[in-house]
Design an enzyme around this catalytic site. Structure first.
Site, short mmCIF file in Angstrom:
data_model
loop_
_atom_site.label_atom_id
_atom_site.label_comp_id
_atom_site.label_asym_id
_atom_site.label_seq_id
_atom_site.Cartn_x
_atom_site.Cartn_y
_atom_site.Cartn_z
CG HIS A 1 -4.03 -0.74 3.67
ND1 HIS A 1 -3.92 -1.30 3.95
CD2 HIS A 1 -4.93 -0.04 3.47
CE1 HIS A 1 -4.40 -1.26 2.16
NE2 HIS A 1 -4.81 -0.27 2.24
CB CYS B 1 -0.72 -0.32 0.96
SG CYS B 1 -0.15 0.03 2.56
CG HIS C 1 -6.65 0.31 -1.10
ND1 HIS C 1 -6.41 -0.78 0.34
CD2 HIS C 1 -7.80 0.12 -1.51
CE1 HIS C 1 -7.85 -1.26 -0.38
NE2 HIS C 1 -8.67 -0.82 -1.12
#
Length: 143
Positions: free
Chosen positions: A95, A44, A107
């Site tokens: 994240h 990510c 993402h």
């Protein structure tokens, strides 16, 4: 320290570049790999770092560092190109994605199938509900 060339990317350019990594786009075919920083395997924060790098903005490597790097903004002020963060532990980002507007973000996700995808903050899938539950905050890198 923010490293930029003389060319300053706009938030819209950041969002446009991020969309180029979707599966059926010209830079598509990315799979998620924890620690991945090179195409075709990105995690990510490697994804956000790559998107910003393609727009001449160098970000730190990890999600928690990228959060500290930007200007923290309230959720209701998010605009396309802003960074959106999630936290499994509630203490620091674990994240990250790029906000696209209209409550949607892009993402690099480990969920099946892994890779670059768009999700919705108000989405109805179990994965979207989980990410909404662990939403941590947002920040702006470019104006």
């Amino acid at each position: 320290m923010l490293f930029r060339s003389s060319y300053l990317a706009t938030a819209e350019e950041i969002a446009k570049t991020a969309r180029r990594f979707l599966p059926n786009s010209d830079l598509g075919g990315i799979t998620y790999l924890w620690g991945g920083t090179c195409v075709p395997q990105l995690d990510c924060s490697g994804f956000t770092q790559m998107v910003y790098r393609l727009n001449n903005v160098l970000l730190p490597r990890d999600a928690d560092q990228q959060y500290q790097f930007g200007e923290v903004i309230p959720e209701q002020e998010m605009k396309a190109g802003d960074l959106i963060f999630f936290s499994k532990n509630g203490k620091r980002p674990t994240h990250i994605g790029i906000y696209l507007g209209e409550r949607r973000y892009i993402h690099s996700s480990p969920s099946d199938p892994s890779g670059i995808k768009i999700n919705d903050l108000d989405g109805t899938t179990e994965y979207e509900k989980y990410l909404r539950k662990i939403y941590f905050g947002s920040c702006r890198i470019v104006k």
